[in-house]
Design a protein around this motif. Structure first.
Motif, mmCIF file in Angstrom:
data_model
loop_
_atom_site.group_PDB
_atom_site.id
_atom_site.type_symbol
_atom_site.label_atom_id
_atom_site.label_comp_id
_atom_site.label_asym_id
_atom_site.label_seq_id
_atom_site.Cartn_x
_atom_site.Cartn_y
_atom_site.Cartn_z
ATOM 1 N N THR A 6 0.880 -1.088 -0.077
ATOM 2 C CA THR A 6 0.036 -0.026 0.006
ATOM 3 C C THR A 6 0.689 1.350 -0.052
ATOM 4 O OG1 THR A 6 -0.051 -0.204 2.331
ATOM 5 C CG2 THR A 6 -2.032 -1.069 1.132
ATOM 6 N N LEU A 7 2.243 1.048 0.135
ATOM 7 C CA LEU A 7 3.095 2.362 0.192
ATOM 8 C C LEU A 7 2.891 2.907 -1.308
ATOM 9 C CD1 LEU A 7 6.405 1.471 2.212
ATOM 10 C CD2 LEU A 7 4.498 3.499 2.622
ATOM 11 N N PRO A 8 2.925 4.154 -1.531
ATOM 12 C CA PRO A 8 2.783 4.692 -2.778
ATOM 13 C C PRO A 8 4.192 4.418 -3.760
ATOM 14 C CG PRO A 8 2.618 6.546 -1.187
ATOM 15 C CD PRO A 8 2.877 5.285 -0.463
ATOM 16 N N LEU A 13 5.307 9.019 -6.891
ATOM 17 C CA LEU A 13 6.077 9.732 -5.968
ATOM 18 C C LEU A 13 7.478 10.832 -6.500
ATOM 19 C CD1 LEU A 13 6.804 7.868 -2.537
ATOM 20 C CD2 LEU A 13 5.202 9.546 -3.086
ATOM 21 N N ARG A 94 14.960 11.065 3.955
ATOM 22 C CA ARG A 94 15.886 9.995 4.518
ATOM 23 C C ARG A 94 14.974 9.319 5.597
ATOM 24 N NH1 ARG A 94 21.707 8.324 6.914
ATOM 25 N NH2 ARG A 94 21.380 6.389 5.768
ATOM 26 N N PRO A 97 9.390 7.272 4.386
ATOM 27 C CA PRO A 97 9.612 5.916 3.389
ATOM 28 C C PRO A 97 9.626 6.320 1.741
ATOM 29 C CG PRO A 97 7.234 6.103 4.405
ATOM 30 C CD PRO A 97 8.171 7.290 4.810
ATOM 31 N N THR A 265 26.485 13.346 9.193
ATOM 32 C CA THR A 265 26.097 12.092 9.777
ATOM 33 C C THR A 265 27.434 11.278 9.022
ATOM 34 O OG1 THR A 265 25.164 11.608 7.530
ATOM 35 C CG2 THR A 265 23.936 11.631 9.661
ATOM 36 N N GLY B 51 18.155 5.632 12.322
ATOM 37 C CA GLY B 51 18.999 5.202 11.269
ATOM 38 C C GLY B 51 19.714 6.062 10.584
ATOM 39 N N HIS B 52 19.909 7.712 10.982
ATOM 40 C CA HIS B 52 20.479 8.514 10.457
ATOM 41 C C HIS B 52 21.962 8.467 10.631
ATOM 42 C CE1 HIS B 52 17.201 10.901 8.653
ATOM 43 N NE2 HIS B 52 16.747 10.996 9.919
ATOM 44 N N ARG B 72 12.130 0.535 3.576
ATOM 45 C CA ARG B 72 10.884 1.519 3.389
ATOM 46 C C ARG B 72 10.032 1.243 4.389
ATOM 47 N NH1 ARG B 72 7.966 2.239 -2.241
ATOM 48 N NH2 ARG B 72 6.918 4.126 -1.347
ATOM 49 N N VAL B 73 9.482 0.216 4.583
ATOM 50 C CA VAL B 73 8.188 -0.302 5.326
ATOM 51 C C VAL B 73 8.610 0.098 6.852
ATOM 52 C CG1 VAL B 73 6.907 -2.205 6.015
ATOM 53 C CG2 VAL B 73 7.608 -2.176 3.781
ATOM 54 N N ARG B 75 10.671 2.469 7.754
ATOM 55 C CA ARG B 75 10.688 3.807 8.071
ATOM 56 C C ARG B 75 9.162 4.565 7.984
ATOM 57 N NH1 ARG B 75 13.927 6.233 3.639
ATOM 58 N NH2 ARG B 75 14.394 4.163 2.706
ATOM 59 N N SER B 76 8.333 3.809 7.206
ATOM 60 C CA SER B 76 6.878 4.284 7.085
ATOM 61 C C SER B 76 6.093 4.069 8.368
ATOM 62 C CB SER B 76 6.046 3.537 6.157
ATOM 63 O OG SER B 76 5.624 2.360 6.635
ATOM 64 N N ARG B 77 6.580 3.532 9.484
ATOM 65 C CA ARG B 77 6.040 3.206 10.694
ATOM 66 C C ARG B 77 6.743 4.058 11.746
ATOM 67 N NH1 ARG B 77 7.663 -2.673 11.829
ATOM 68 N NH2 ARG B 77 6.477 -2.702 13.625
ATOM 69 N N LEU B 78 7.748 4.868 11.334
ATOM 70 C CA LEU B 78 8.268 6.003 12.258
ATOM 71 C C LEU B 78 7.911 7.322 11.971
ATOM 72 C CD1 LEU B 78 11.977 5.167 12.253
ATOM 73 C CD2 LEU B 78 10.435 4.288 13.660
ATOM 74 N N ILE B 80 9.489 11.294 12.807
ATOM 75 C CA ILE B 80 10.818 11.585 13.163
ATOM 76 C C ILE B 80 10.828 13.209 13.214
ATOM 77 C CG2 ILE B 80 13.321 12.153 12.732
ATOM 78 C CD1 ILE B 80 13.559 9.359 11.326
ATOM 79 N N TYR B 100 4.213 15.858 2.288
ATOM 80 C CA TYR B 100 4.877 14.683 2.849
ATOM 81 C C TYR B 100 3.939 13.438 3.291
ATOM 82 C CZ TYR B 100 9.312 16.374 3.218
ATOM 83 O OH TYR B 100 10.760 16.993 2.755
ATOM 84 N N LYS B 102 1.881 12.382 1.269
ATOM 85 C CA LYS B 102 1.919 11.570 -0.052
ATOM 86 C C LYS B 102 2.849 10.055 0.369
ATOM 87 C CE LYS B 102 0.438 14.844 -3.295
ATOM 88 N NZ LYS B 102 0.958 16.005 -4.059
ATOM 89 N N TYR B 103 3.777 10.422 0.970
ATOM 90 C CA TYR B 103 4.809 9.261 1.155
ATOM 91 C C TYR B 103 4.254 7.978 1.822
ATOM 92 C CZ TYR B 103 8.318 13.025 -0.179
ATOM 93 O OH TYR B 103 8.736 13.928 -0.826
ATOM 94 N N TYR B 104 3.184 8.307 2.555
ATOM 95 C CA TYR B 104 2.775 7.242 3.457
ATOM 96 C C TYR B 104 1.576 6.477 2.938
ATOM 97 C CZ TYR B 104 5.866 9.287 6.623
ATOM 98 O OH TYR B 104 7.052 10.030 7.083
ATOM 99 N N ALA B 105 1.244 5.067 3.503
ATOM 100 C CA ALA B 105 0.271 4.404 3.024
ATOM 101 C C ALA B 105 -1.309 4.636 3.617
ATOM 102 C CB ALA B 105 0.356 2.869 3.511
#
Ligand SMILES: Nc1ncnc2c1ncn2[C@@H]1O[C@H](COP(=O)(O)OP(=O)(O)OP(=O)(O)O)[C@@H](O)[C@H]1O
Ligand SMILES: [Mg+2]
Lengths: 266, 274
Positions: A6-8, A13, A94, A97, A265, B51-52, B72-73, B75-78, B80, B100, B102-105
């Motif tokens: 389901t992620l775009p 993007l 970063r 997602p 970093t 993760g940075h 990716r998955v 990161r979609s749960r975090l 920041i 922003y 738009k990046y998420y499910a």
């Protein structure tokens, strides 16, 4: 996990990033003045000196379009990546997602649109003020197209690779503009390569700018007889494709090796 | 399974040991605050978890994955919120939040989030024109837009006015009530006390104390201070039995300006890092 389904998508993007990039780009006056309009302004100023006859107008306009798209791709894109690193855009991205490829697609959209706007503006000035004629055959437009695309992509990649050296936008202006300005003199933009000493001519010929300009001159020349004015005495279209293709591959390798998401970093 | 599990985390910068062996456990649904003086290693630790940044040693698991390798998955749960940011200066608040999302499910509604952080009036202003505290609220909005399971907030309320800070506390409490795990760093001890289920104090790259804000470093059992005004000026008694002390004293009549205090979280904290 089902979440990945389901992620775009990466491509959609990327387009969405492109739209946002363009919005940010065109809202900044520096970009409008320096990146997009400067080549047209230079055309107007220098053209008054250089263009004494129609044939010269065609050649000079072609060279200026070449120099212009290097300004939007190599300098412009390089600067925008440095700025993204400096203001934290890249670091924020970063942490989302968003796939890295989408960021890159967004930059490609940005660089193609800004390069096109810049080239159209420059051609408009050349046509209105110096009666420059557009290429007349489909064949020439085809050449224009692939030289434009290869030139923009190879120079964008080198710009992004060099952006990793520059720590700040202030630094980057020097790191990117210095080679750009020097190369304009070595690549037949302001002065014909034929009058340069051998060593400088060879140096200029190592980099994309000379080949992009030569490609555009082949498109804009009133007839193919003008090829004798090139350093090699011909348009060398095959060699142009080869050199730009090689720089594209080298740029891609450099970017994947040197790309940094942030200045701090490690 | 814990949301965050850290064992023996170490990180050095050019010979300077910024994080010198940190262990950390944050349960799911917990609000956890990391306190500590400037340069203690809070941001370094948090950014390793996000993760940075890379690490020199130690085991780290965040939502079941190693941040150094997660994709990716994960990161979609975090969510920041970095310590500082100045990006998106030429986008309006609304454009940035919508982009922003738009990046998420399954993002939150951008307008709702803007309302939640108290930026509705500024929705059409460019991010670059916001005041310091307003900019910070935008960062919080971008941090929670993706409906994260775990939110990292590195000094989220820097520059907030008192009202905005209270408003933000309400936001964090409502996120926590929905089951979101929250790890925040702060220099405001009242903030940690109001929000955190547990706190850890980091100093010189090590955790020097850990516990609930009420019991940190024996705070709950510490002596109370009884203070009152007599004709000889202010009097103070430190005692473990304040009720008894007051009963004794009050036999001689009314006590002016009587107070009983225990060490505040700030007192405990200052003692810890001294
Ligand atoms: N990228 C870096 N390069 C070199 N040293 C660094 C880097 N980042 C942090 N440090 C050093 O590591 C130590 C810990 O820094 P960190 O940013 O983690 O502290 P902090 O607890 O977040 O402090 P603050 O409360 O001021 O935000 C400091 O001494 C800092 O100077
Ligand atoms: Mg910090």
């Amino acid at each position: 996990m089902t979440a990945v389904a389901t992620l775009p998508g990466t491509f959609s993007l990327g387009l969405s990033r492109g739209a946002t990039e363009l919005r940010e780009f065109f809202r900044q006056k520096e970009n409008l003045i320096f990146t997009v309009s400067l080549p047209a302004i230079l055309m107007l100023l220098l053209g008054t000196v250089y263009v004494k006859e129609p044939a010269a107008g065609q050649m000079f306009a072609a060279s200026m379009i070449g120099a212009g798209i290097i300004s939007t791709s190599f300098v412009g894109l390089g600067m925008s990546v440095v700025a993204d690193r400096e203001d934290g855009t890249l670091k924020r991205l970063r942490g989302t997602p968003m796939p890295f490829t989408s960021y890159f697609i967004g930059k490609i959209v940005l660089v193609f649109v800004s390069s096109l706007v810049e080239a159209v503006l420059l051609m408009a000035v050349a046509m209105l003020r110096f009666d420059v004629e557009l290429p007349s055959t489909a064949q020439k437009w085809f050449t224009f197209g692939w030289v434009f695309v290869l030139g923009v992509i190879s120079c964008s990649l080198i710009g992004v690779a060099l952006s990793s050296i520059a720590k700040s936008t202030r630094n980057a202006a020097g790191v990117l503009n210095l080679p750009y300005i020097v190369l304009q003199f070595l690549s037949g933009v302001f002065i014909s390569q034929a009058v340069l000493p051998e060593s400088l001519r060879v140096t200029g010929s190592l980099f994309p700018l000379k080949w992009v300009c030569q490609g555009f001159r082949s498109v804009f020349a009133l007839d193919d007889g003008y090829a004798v004015m090139e350093a090699a005495g011909s348009w060398e279209l095959g060699k142009i494709a080869l050199v730009l293709g090689a720089w594209t591959i080298a740029g891609l390798l450099l970017v994947t090796r040197t790309f940094r998401w942030s200045n701090t970093t490690s | 399974m814990n949301a965050i599990r850290v064992r023996g985390l170490k990180k050095a910068y050019k010979g300077h040991q910024a994080v010198a062996g940190v262990d950390l456990d944050v349960a799911r649904g917990e609000v956890f605050a990391v306190l500590g003086p400037n340069g203690a290693g809070k941001t370094t630790t948090v950014e390793i978890l996000e993760g940075h940044r890379g690490r020199d040693a130690g085991e780290v698991s965040v939502l079941g994955d190693d941040p150094a390798r997660a994709g990716r998955v994960w990161r979609s749960r975090l969510g920041i919120v970095l310590q500082s940011a100045s990006d998106a200066a030429n986008l309006t608040v609304h454009e940035a939040v919508r982009h922003y999302a738009k990046y998420y499910a399954d993002p939150r509604d951008p307008d709702e989030v803007i309302e939640l952080v108290g930026l509705a009036e500024k929705a059409k202003s460019r991010a670059g024109t916001l005041s310091g505290g307003q900019r910070r609220r935008l960062d919080v909005a971008l941090g929670i837009i993706g409906r994260p399971e775990l939110v990292f907030l590195d000094e989220p309320t820097t520059g907030f006015d008192p009202e905005a800070r209270r408003h933000f506390w309400g936001l964090i409490k409502s996120l926590a009530a929905e089951g979101t795990t929250i790890l925040l760093t702060t220099h405001y001890l009242d903030e940690a006390e109001a929000l955190a289920d547990r706190v850890a104090v980091l100093a010189g790259g090590r955790i020097v104390a850990e516990g609930t804000p009420q019991t940190l470093n024996g705070r709950a059992h510490a002596d109370a201070t009884v203070r009152w005004l007599s004709d000889r000026g202010y009097q103070e008694v430190r005692t473990s039995e304040p009720t008894k002390v007051i009963a004794e004293l009050s036999r001689h009549g009314e006590l002016a300006e009587l107070t009983v205090t225990r060490p505040s979280l700030e007192d405990v904290y200052l003692e810890l890092i001294a």
